[in-house]
Design an enzyme around this catalytic site. Structure first.
Site, PDB file in Angstrom:
ATOM      1  N   TYR A   1       0.828  -1.206   0.000  1.00 36.73           N
ATOM      2  CA  TYR A   1       0.000   0.000   0.000  1.00 36.73           C
ATOM      3  C   TYR A   1       0.860   1.253   0.000  1.00 36.73           C
ATOM      4  O   TYR A   1       1.992   1.249   0.479  1.00 36.73           O
ATOM      5  CB  TYR A   1      -0.941  -0.009   1.217  1.00 36.73           C
ATOM      6  CG  TYR A   1      -1.724  -1.297   1.324  1.00 36.73           C
ATOM      7  CD1 TYR A   1      -2.672  -1.643   0.358  1.00 36.73           C
ATOM      8  CD2 TYR A   1      -1.484  -2.207   2.368  1.00 36.73           C
ATOM      9  CE1 TYR A   1      -3.368  -2.841   0.430  1.00 36.73           C
ATOM     10  CE2 TYR A   1      -2.181  -3.398   2.455  1.00 36.73           C
ATOM     11  CZ  TYR A   1      -3.120  -3.714   1.478  1.00 36.73           C
ATOM     12  OH  TYR A   1      -3.797  -4.907   1.547  1.00 36.73           O
TER      13      TYR A   1
ATOM     14  N   THR B   1      -7.862   0.798  17.428  1.00 32.65           N
ATOM     15  CA  THR B   1      -8.597   1.022  18.678  1.00 32.65           C
ATOM     16  C   THR B   1      -9.296   2.377  18.683  1.00 32.65           C
ATOM     17  O   THR B   1      -9.751   2.846  19.728  1.00 32.65           O
ATOM     18  CB  THR B   1      -7.668   0.907  19.903  1.00 32.65           C
ATOM     19  OG1 THR B   1      -6.621   1.887  19.794  1.00 32.65           O
ATOM     20  CG2 THR B   1      -7.058  -0.480  20.004  1.00 32.65           C
TER      21      THR B   1
END
Length: 333
Positions: free
Chosen positions: A167, A241
């Site tokens: 990526y 998170t």
């Protein structure tokens, strides 16, 4: 009275939809519209239990089955002989980065001049360090996102890396398979300080980012100094998170903490979530509660059967292994 109950329900649904639509129509506001704890001013900002409900793009926060952080039960870990030590490649150079108060975290984002890559461990690909993020508590008994046998540490350093072989940037990688690797190191209050964190948290530096959007350039940083002296770690597959909680992260949790002084922890707690013109709200307690493990496998490169050679049976070996894995109450190593 009974006939009024459905109407009240309808009002709640309409309110929810109004919030939902307004947020969808304002992607920039929407992107930052979340918090770790209640906002004092009284305006509704979604805390972790609401993240997955206020925005359809964040639904994994509510329904995902591989969410992070988790509680690590050391007795349930599995030794994986194929987990090699981590390899950190700095090219022998020190790095520079800008330290930010984002309103939620202390964030150190590296410049692109000198790159830091890691490989080994559970990784098939090389990953590039993008950001270092600090989580910490309002008191020493809490602050880390992950728990170890149900116990929290005072804080947690997270080194966020993206898969640069597949990526082009961290944004693309975060929503893609095998996209992220997060190296997590627990923080513990002590008399001494980790040399890397000392650069970030000494009084001259930390006071430069007291308020939201403050930034300060740090130069001549040695990333290797941040790692504790251990090649042992545990690993599991999880998620980011923070919203949108994409389940694209492999977590690597180091087997020893790093240390910061009581004064440095106090300085962190004096950082504000807000700008100078707004009410002071400490950035502390910026952690997401632990999520269900859902039968995920937690692996480690600690060969507890070798460490338990003197033990006559498996049960004793497991106890020996638990003792060797660093816990919050253990003596400093």
């Amino acid at each position: 009275t009974a006939s009024l109950q459905p109407r009240r329900g309808c009002i709640l649904v309409v309110l929810y939809e109004a919030i939902h639509v307004s947020q969808q129509n304002s992607p920039k506001i929407h992107e930052g519209w979340w918090a770790y704890k209640e906002v004092v001013q009284g305006s509704f900002v979604p805390v972790p239990s609401f993240w997955g409900l206020v925005n359809s793009a964040w639904n994994l926060c509510a329904v995902g089955k591989r969410q992070s952080p988790v509680n690590i039960e050391t007795s349930h870990m599995i030794f994986d002989p194929f987990l090699t030590p981590l390899r950190i490649n700095t090219g022998g150079r020190k790095v520079s980065g800008t330290m930010y108060n984002t309103g939620r975290h202390v964030s150190l984002r590296l410049d692109k001049e000198h790159l830091v890559n890691i490989s080994g461990g559970p990784m098939t690909y090389s990953h590039r360090l993008e950001e270092i993020r600090l989580h910490f508590g309002s008191e020493d008994s809490q602050g880390s996102e992950h728990l170890l046998n149900g116990q929290a540490f005072s804080g947690e350093v997270q080194l966020i890396h993206y898969n640069h072989e597949l990526y082009t940037n961290v944004t693309e990688a975060a929503k893609s398979p095998n996209g992220l690797v997060v190296v997590s190191i627990f923080m513990k209050v002590s008399e001494s300080s980790n040399p890397f964190l000392n650069r970030m948290l000494n009084r001259d530096t930390i006071t430069r980012i007291t308020y939201k959007n403050d930034a300060y350039l740090l130069q001549g940083l040695n990333i290797e100094e941040l790692y504790p002296e251990t090649s042992s770690f545990i690993t599991y597959d999880g998620s980011m998170t923070i919203p949108p909680c994409y389940e694209t992260a492999s977590w690597i949790i180091m087997n020893k903490p790093v240390y910061i002084t009581r004064m440095q922890m106090h300085s962190l707690r004096l950082l504000s979530q807000n700008q100078p013109s707004q009410i002071f709200l400490s950035m502390s307690d910026n952690f997401r509660p632990v999520q269900p493990l859902n039968n995920r496998c937690i692996r480690t490169n600690i060969n507890f059967s070798l460490q338990g050679k003197d033990c006559p049976n498996n049960r004793a070996q497991k106890l020996q292994y638990r003792g060797r894995f660093y816990t919050r109450q253990s003596p400093e190593q």
